[in-house]
Write a protein that holds these residues in place. Sequence first.
Motif, PDB file in Angstrom:
ATOM      1  N   GLU A  13       0.822  -1.210   0.000  1.00  0.00           N
ATOM      2  CA  GLU A  13       0.000   0.000   0.000  1.00  0.00           C
ATOM      3  C   GLU A  13       0.860   1.265   0.000  1.00  0.00           C
ATOM      4  O   GLU A  13       0.401   2.323  -0.421  1.00  0.00           O
ATOM      5  CB  GLU A  13      -0.923   0.005   1.218  1.00  0.00           C
ATOM      6  N   ILE A  14       2.071   1.146   0.503  1.00  0.00           N
ATOM      7  CA  ILE A  14       3.037   2.244   0.499  1.00  0.00           C
ATOM      8  C   ILE A  14       4.255   1.747  -0.273  1.00  0.00           C
ATOM      9  O   ILE A  14       4.791   0.675   0.032  1.00  0.00           O
ATOM     10  CB  ILE A  14       3.452   2.651   1.933  1.00  0.00           C
ATOM     11  N   PRO A  15       4.696   2.490  -1.280  1.00  0.00           N
ATOM     12  CA  PRO A  15       5.852   2.037  -2.058  1.00  0.00           C
ATOM     13  C   PRO A  15       7.136   2.088  -1.226  1.00  0.00           C
ATOM     14  O   PRO A  15       7.266   2.909  -0.310  1.00  0.00           O
ATOM     15  CB  PRO A  15       5.915   3.027  -3.221  1.00  0.00           C
ATOM     16  N   ALA A  16       8.050   1.194  -1.545  1.00  0.00           N
ATOM     17  CA  ALA A  16       9.337   1.148  -0.860  1.00  0.00           C
ATOM     18  C   ALA A  16      10.403   0.713  -1.854  1.00  0.00           C
ATOM     19  O   ALA A  16      10.127  -0.057  -2.779  1.00  0.00           O
ATOM     20  CB  ALA A  16       9.282   0.173   0.314  1.00  0.00           C
ATOM     21  N   ASP A  17      11.600   1.206  -1.655  1.00  0.00           N
ATOM     22  CA  ASP A  17      12.754   0.809  -2.468  1.00  0.00           C
ATOM     23  C   ASP A  17      13.346  -0.450  -1.825  1.00  0.00           C
ATOM     24  O   ASP A  17      14.253  -0.378  -0.999  1.00  0.00           O
ATOM     25  CB  ASP A  17      13.771   1.947  -2.521  1.00  0.00           C
ATOM     26  N   ILE A  18      12.782  -1.590  -2.187  1.00  0.00           N
ATOM     27  CA  ILE A  18      13.142  -2.869  -1.562  1.00  0.00           C
ATOM     28  C   ILE A  18      14.456  -3.390  -2.141  1.00  0.00           C
ATOM     29  O   ILE A  18      14.604  -3.503  -3.354  1.00  0.00           O
ATOM     30  CB  ILE A  18      12.008  -3.895  -1.752  1.00  0.00           C
ATOM     31  N   VAL A  19      15.379  -3.713  -1.241  1.00  0.00           N
ATOM     32  CA  VAL A  19      16.688  -4.228  -1.652  1.00  0.00           C
ATOM     33  C   VAL A  19      16.836  -5.706  -1.317  1.00  0.00           C
ATOM     34  O   VAL A  19      17.794  -6.348  -1.746  1.00  0.00           O
ATOM     35  CB  VAL A  19      17.850  -3.414  -1.027  1.00  0.00           C
ATOM     36  N   TRP A  20      15.897  -6.264  -0.536  1.00  0.00           N
ATOM     37  CA  TRP A  20      15.911  -7.688  -0.182  1.00  0.00           C
ATOM     38  C   TRP A  20      14.487  -8.101   0.136  1.00  0.00           C
ATOM     39  O   TRP A  20      13.744  -7.357   0.774  1.00  0.00           O
ATOM     40  CB  TRP A  20      16.782  -7.920   1.050  1.00  0.00           C
ATOM     41  N   SER A  21      14.124  -9.281  -0.308  1.00  0.00           N
ATOM     42  CA  SER A  21      12.811  -9.818   0.023  1.00  0.00           C
ATOM     43  C   SER A  21      12.903 -11.336   0.052  1.00  0.00           C
ATOM     44  O   SER A  21      13.470 -11.946  -0.858  1.00  0.00           O
ATOM     45  CB  SER A  21      11.780  -9.371  -1.016  1.00  0.00           C
ATOM     46  N   ASP A  22      12.378 -11.930   1.115  1.00  0.00           N
ATOM     47  CA  ASP A  22      12.269 -13.385   1.176  1.00  0.00           C
ATOM     48  C   ASP A  22      10.989 -13.721   1.934  1.00  0.00           C
ATOM     49  O   ASP A  22      10.198 -12.822   2.235  1.00  0.00           O
ATOM     50  CB  ASP A  22      13.525 -14.039   1.783  1.00  0.00           C
TER      51      ASP A  22
END
Length: 108
Positions: A13-22
Motif C-alpha cells: 500500500e506504500i511504495p518502498a525501495d526494496i533491496v531484499w525480500s524473502d
Amino acid sequence: MADTIFSKILAGEIPADIVWSDEFCIAFRDINPQAPAHLLVIPRKAIVSLADASDDDTALLGHLMRVCAKVLSKKKLQTRAFASSQTLARTVAKMCRICIFMCWAGGR
C-alpha cells in the motif's frame, strides 16, 4: 496485523525501495535517511516488541540479523557497525516500540 507504516509497506500500500525480500522479511531504503546508507529490515510476521517475541521467534530474529549482514555485504556497506553487539542490541531495543525492525545507517 496492526495498521502500521510497516504493515502497509508489506501489503504494497506504500511504495518502498526494496533491496531484499524473502519469505520471512524485507529490507528497504529509508525514505528519510539519516545517513548515505540507511536501510530497514522488517519481519513479515508482526511482533510488537521484543517482550512479545516468543521462543518460537528465535529463528526469525536470527534470520533478521543474517539478512542485515547479507544486505550490507551485497551493497558493500560492511563496516565496524556489527563489531559491538551491545550497541546493536541497544539500538534495536530503542526501535522496537512500534514494530520489531532492524535499521542500519552508515556511509559517512
